[in-house]
Design a protein around this motif. Structure first.
Motif, mmCIF file in Angstrom:
data_model
loop_
_atom_site.group_PDB
_atom_site.id
_atom_site.type_symbol
_atom_site.label_atom_id
_atom_site.label_comp_id
_atom_site.label_asym_id
_atom_site.label_seq_id
_atom_site.Cartn_x
_atom_site.Cartn_y
_atom_site.Cartn_z
ATOM 1 N N SER A 26 45.884 38.299 48.707
ATOM 2 C CA SER A 26 44.962 39.433 48.623
ATOM 3 C C SER A 26 45.364 40.464 49.687
ATOM 4 C CB SER A 26 43.524 38.962 48.812
ATOM 5 O OG SER A 26 43.386 38.313 50.050
ATOM 6 N N GLY A 63 44.074 40.825 44.590
ATOM 7 C CA GLY A 63 43.444 42.131 44.839
ATOM 8 C C GLY A 63 42.941 42.271 46.263
ATOM 9 N N GLN A 64 41.873 43.037 46.394
ATOM 10 C CA GLN A 64 41.322 43.298 47.729
ATOM 11 C C GLN A 64 40.954 41.994 48.447
ATOM 12 O OE1 GLN A 64 40.951 46.006 49.602
ATOM 13 N NE2 GLN A 64 39.986 44.758 51.177
ATOM 14 N N LYS A 67 37.275 38.752 51.997
ATOM 15 C CA LYS A 67 36.749 38.232 53.271
ATOM 16 C C LYS A 67 36.822 39.330 54.335
ATOM 17 C CE LYS A 67 37.858 33.513 52.055
ATOM 18 N NZ LYS A 67 38.894 32.471 52.086
ATOM 19 N N ARG A 69 36.715 42.507 53.634
ATOM 20 C CA ARG A 69 35.715 43.497 53.223
ATOM 21 C C ARG A 69 34.298 43.017 53.575
ATOM 22 N NH1 ARG A 69 37.430 47.090 53.264
ATOM 23 N NH2 ARG A 69 38.449 47.895 51.425
ATOM 24 N N SER A 83 39.203 52.824 50.870
ATOM 25 C CA SER A 83 40.493 52.174 50.675
ATOM 26 C C SER A 83 41.251 52.708 49.474
ATOM 27 C CB SER A 83 40.304 50.668 50.524
ATOM 28 O OG SER A 83 39.660 50.393 49.302
ATOM 29 N N LEU A 84 40.567 53.309 48.530
ATOM 30 C CA LEU A 84 41.311 53.821 47.375
ATOM 31 C C LEU A 84 42.175 55.003 47.793
ATOM 32 C CD1 LEU A 84 38.920 53.575 44.306
ATOM 33 C CD2 LEU A 84 40.212 51.822 45.471
ATOM 34 N N TYR A 88 45.058 52.101 47.864
ATOM 35 C CA TYR A 88 45.412 51.733 46.484
ATOM 36 C C TYR A 88 46.054 52.896 45.728
ATOM 37 C CZ TYR A 88 43.101 47.296 47.136
ATOM 38 O OH TYR A 88 42.772 46.049 47.599
ATOM 39 N N VAL A 109 48.412 33.980 39.262
ATOM 40 C CA VAL A 109 47.231 34.786 38.934
ATOM 41 C C VAL A 109 47.322 36.191 39.554
ATOM 42 C CG1 VAL A 109 45.833 33.921 40.867
ATOM 43 C CG2 VAL A 109 44.706 34.716 38.782
ATOM 44 N N ALA A 113 42.611 44.430 41.794
ATOM 45 C CA ALA A 113 43.690 45.395 42.011
ATOM 46 C C ALA A 113 45.052 44.716 41.902
ATOM 47 C CB ALA A 113 43.531 46.063 43.371
ATOM 48 N N ILE A 133 43.321 39.066 35.483
ATOM 49 C CA ILE A 133 41.849 39.083 35.473
ATOM 50 C C ILE A 133 41.360 40.425 36.021
ATOM 51 C CG2 ILE A 133 39.744 37.846 36.121
ATOM 52 C CD1 ILE A 133 41.481 35.455 36.923
ATOM 53 N N PHE A 136 36.777 42.864 38.636
ATOM 54 C CA PHE A 136 35.905 43.817 39.340
ATOM 55 C C PHE A 136 34.425 43.658 38.996
ATOM 56 C CE2 PHE A 136 40.093 45.581 38.626
ATOM 57 C CZ PHE A 136 40.466 46.044 39.866
ATOM 58 N N ASP A 144 39.918 49.542 39.458
ATOM 59 C CA ASP A 144 40.623 50.616 40.171
ATOM 60 C C ASP A 144 42.112 50.330 40.156
ATOM 61 O OD1 ASP A 144 40.958 48.638 42.110
ATOM 62 O OD2 ASP A 144 39.344 49.384 43.388
HETATM 63 O O1 T3D Z 1 36.792 47.300 48.665
HETATM 64 C C1 T3D Z 1 37.689 47.995 48.232
HETATM 65 O O2 T3D Z 1 38.625 48.331 48.960
HETATM 66 C C2 T3D Z 1 37.682 48.433 46.804
HETATM 67 C C3 T3D Z 1 38.895 47.914 46.123
HETATM 68 C C4 T3D Z 1 38.854 46.835 45.354
HETATM 69 C C5 T3D Z 1 40.052 46.282 44.709
HETATM 70 C C6 T3D Z 1 39.874 44.870 44.209
HETATM 71 O O3 T3D Z 1 40.844 44.202 44.035
HETATM 72 S S1 T3D Z 1 38.305 44.285 43.925
HETATM 73 C C7 T3D Z 1 38.615 42.662 43.261
HETATM 74 C C8 T3D Z 1 38.884 41.671 44.333
HETATM 75 N N1 T3D Z 1 39.365 40.397 43.838
HETATM 76 C C9 T3D Z 1 38.600 39.521 43.207
HETATM 77 O O4 T3D Z 1 37.422 39.734 42.992
HETATM 78 C C10 T3D Z 1 39.228 38.186 42.892
HETATM 79 C C11 T3D Z 1 38.647 37.107 43.781
HETATM 80 N N2 T3D Z 1 39.285 35.832 43.543
HETATM 81 C C12 T3D Z 1 38.997 35.086 42.465
HETATM 82 O O5 T3D Z 1 38.220 35.443 41.609
HETATM 83 C C13 T3D Z 1 39.661 33.747 42.398
HETATM 84 O O6 T3D Z 1 40.123 33.399 43.669
HETATM 85 C C14 T3D Z 1 40.862 33.710 41.398
HETATM 86 C C15 T3D Z 1 40.317 33.786 39.968
HETATM 87 C C16 T3D Z 1 41.828 34.845 41.663
HETATM 88 C C17 T3D Z 1 41.621 32.373 41.574
HETATM 89 O O7 T3D Z 1 40.687 31.316 41.497
HETATM 90 P P1 T3D Z 1 41.133 29.850 41.990
HETATM 91 O O8 T3D Z 1 40.004 28.938 41.670
HETATM 92 O O9 T3D Z 1 42.460 29.529 41.413
HETATM 93 O O10 T3D Z 1 41.347 29.971 43.574
HETATM 94 P P2 T3D Z 1 40.218 30.050 44.706
HETATM 95 O O11 T3D Z 1 39.868 28.685 45.145
HETATM 96 O O12 T3D Z 1 39.116 30.956 44.299
HETATM 97 O O13 T3D Z 1 41.027 30.791 45.877
HETATM 98 C C18 T3D Z 1 41.951 30.112 46.710
HETATM 99 C C19 T3D Z 1 41.798 30.668 48.106
HETATM 100 O O14 T3D Z 1 42.096 32.066 48.095
HETATM 101 C C20 T3D Z 1 40.358 30.522 48.610
HETATM 102 O O15 T3D Z 1 40.442 30.325 49.998
HETATM 103 P P3 T3D Z 1 39.467 29.280 50.745
HETATM 104 O O16 T3D Z 1 38.104 29.850 50.605
HETATM 105 O O17 T3D Z 1 39.635 27.975 50.017
HETATM 106 O O18 T3D Z 1 39.963 29.275 52.152
HETATM 107 C C21 T3D Z 1 39.790 31.888 48.284
HETATM 108 O O19 T3D Z 1 38.689 32.247 49.081
HETATM 109 C C22 T3D Z 1 40.973 32.780 48.595
HETATM 110 N N3 T3D Z 1 40.882 34.060 47.858
HETATM 111 C C23 T3D Z 1 41.036 34.265 46.540
HETATM 112 N N4 T3D Z 1 40.850 35.542 46.264
HETATM 113 C C24 T3D Z 1 40.600 36.169 47.421
HETATM 114 C C25 T3D Z 1 40.613 35.224 48.455
HETATM 115 N N5 T3D Z 1 40.372 35.549 49.728
HETATM 116 C C26 T3D Z 1 40.110 36.847 49.996
HETATM 117 N N6 T3D Z 1 40.075 37.794 49.051
HETATM 118 C C27 T3D Z 1 40.319 37.514 47.774
HETATM 119 N N7 T3D Z 1 40.338 38.501 46.842
#
Ligand code: T3D
Length: 262
Positions: A26, A63-64, A67, A69, A83-84, A88, A109, A113, A133, A136, A144
């Motif tokens: 991320s 993506g973002q 933690k 944020r 941040s955009l 981004y 995966v 973003a 995926i 958002f 975004d």
């Molecule tokens: O704020 C702004 O700047 C606006 C801009 C926004 C842009 C964006 O990208 S918003 C969208 C952000 N991303 C998400 O919402 C995705 C979040 N992650 C997930 O939904 C899931 O992790 C996945 C579907 C991608 C994968 O699921 P899975 O079950 O295979 O893995 P997991 O167990 O969820 O994740 C593994 C580790 O990665 C876990 O760490 P931990 O807690 O066991 O120590 C998890 O917290 C960490 N992780 C995954 N995604 C993120 C992340 N840590 C920080 N940020 C993340 N986005």
């Protein structure tokens, strides 16, 4: 040299690997800054003929960094541009406007973003086990990193709307079938294929490829008359390139062309 990414440059192929596998690559602030710095440098380096973007570990990017944020969300509203504007949007432009072909090697995966950064690349090639995926809506945001522009153009309005409203994963095979990405490959063949295609692209007439990118990207807004004029203007540039001379000469001499990218 970098904390959050790894880079490698070999025979004209520059590879940028996101390297925060513990958080599924991320984007925290530091990774944004490092990625931008590297892409800026590579975009103007004539020795680099193709760029590959991928992730270390089991993800391309989630993506973002939520933690990071989370620590910034309080009662005070976030700044309007945030941040955009700073991260981004410039990153998507660095990819789209790069004068080199940019390959997204989606090794796992790609969420939020992370998915849309991949889709902004010129060739999107995914491992069979990868997923895209539009995460958002799950956290109360809109798509975004160019997603609302790219998705309807790639897969049509109906699919773009469903994927963004529902935030459901799309497996690489389905993504390839619906035209969201160019190719899906079995996991075991992925790395070899990426190396091969990057090497092949690095031998191509890079300048003509840059002009091709411009022509295809601008076709989304142009009518046929505007596009014909654009083709005429860009082809004029290509016709006067060294690589065109070499391409024609090589054809006449029945030998492989040795393109230099100029
Ligand atoms: O704020 C702004 O700047 C606006 C801009 C926004 C842009 C964006 O990208 S918003 C969208 C952000 N991303 C998400 O919402 C995705 C979040 N992650 C997930 O939904 C899931 O992790 C996945 C579907 C991608 C994968 O699921 P899975 O079950 O295979 O893995 P997991 O167990 O969820 O994740 C593994 C580790 O990665 C876990 O760490 P931990 O807690 O066991 O120590 C998890 O917290 C960490 N992780 C995954 N995604 C993120 C992340 N840590 C920080 N940020 C993340 N986005």
């Amino acid at each position: 040299m970098w904390d959050t990414i790894q880079t490698q440059v070999q025979q004209g192929v520059a590879t940028l690997s996101f390297n925060r596998p513990e958080s599924l690559n991320s984007f925290n602030r530091q990774m944004h800054e490092e990625v931008q710095q590297v892409l800026k440098n590579w975009n103007t380096d004539p020795d680099i003929r193709v760029i590959v973007i991928r992730g270390n570990g089991r993800a391309f990017s989630a993506g973002q960094d939520l933690k990071e944020r989370a620590g910034q969300l309080g009662n005070v509203p976030l700044p309007p541009q945030g941040s955009l504007a700073k991260y981004y949007n410039p990153l998507i432009k660095l990819i789209r406007e790069s004068p080199k072909p940019v390959i997204a090697a989606v090794n796992g995966v790609a969420a939020g973003a992370g998915a849309n950064i991949a889709l902004a690349c010129d060739l999107v090639i995914a491992k069979e086990s990868a997923q895209f995926i539009q995460a958002f809506s799950k956290i109360g945001l809109i798509p975004d990193a160019g997603g609302t522009w790219m998705l309807p153009r790639l897969i049509g309005y109906a699919r773009a709307m469903a994927l963004t409203l529902l935030g459901e994963p799309v497996h690489a095979k389905e993504a390839a079938e619906m035209g969201m990405i160019w190719k899906m490959l079995p996991d075991t063949e992925f790395d070899v294929y990426i190396d091969d295609i990057a090497q092949r692209l690095a031998q191509q007439p890079t300048y003509a490829l840059a002009l091709t990118k411009q022509a295809l990207q601008r076709s989304a807004e142009n009518n046929i008359d505007q596009q014909l004029e654009l083709e005429q203007n860009l082809q004029y540039l290509a016709l006067n390139s060294q690589d065109y001379k070499e391409g024609v000469q090589a054809f006449v001499e029945k030998r492989p062309a040795q393109f230099t990218g100029c």
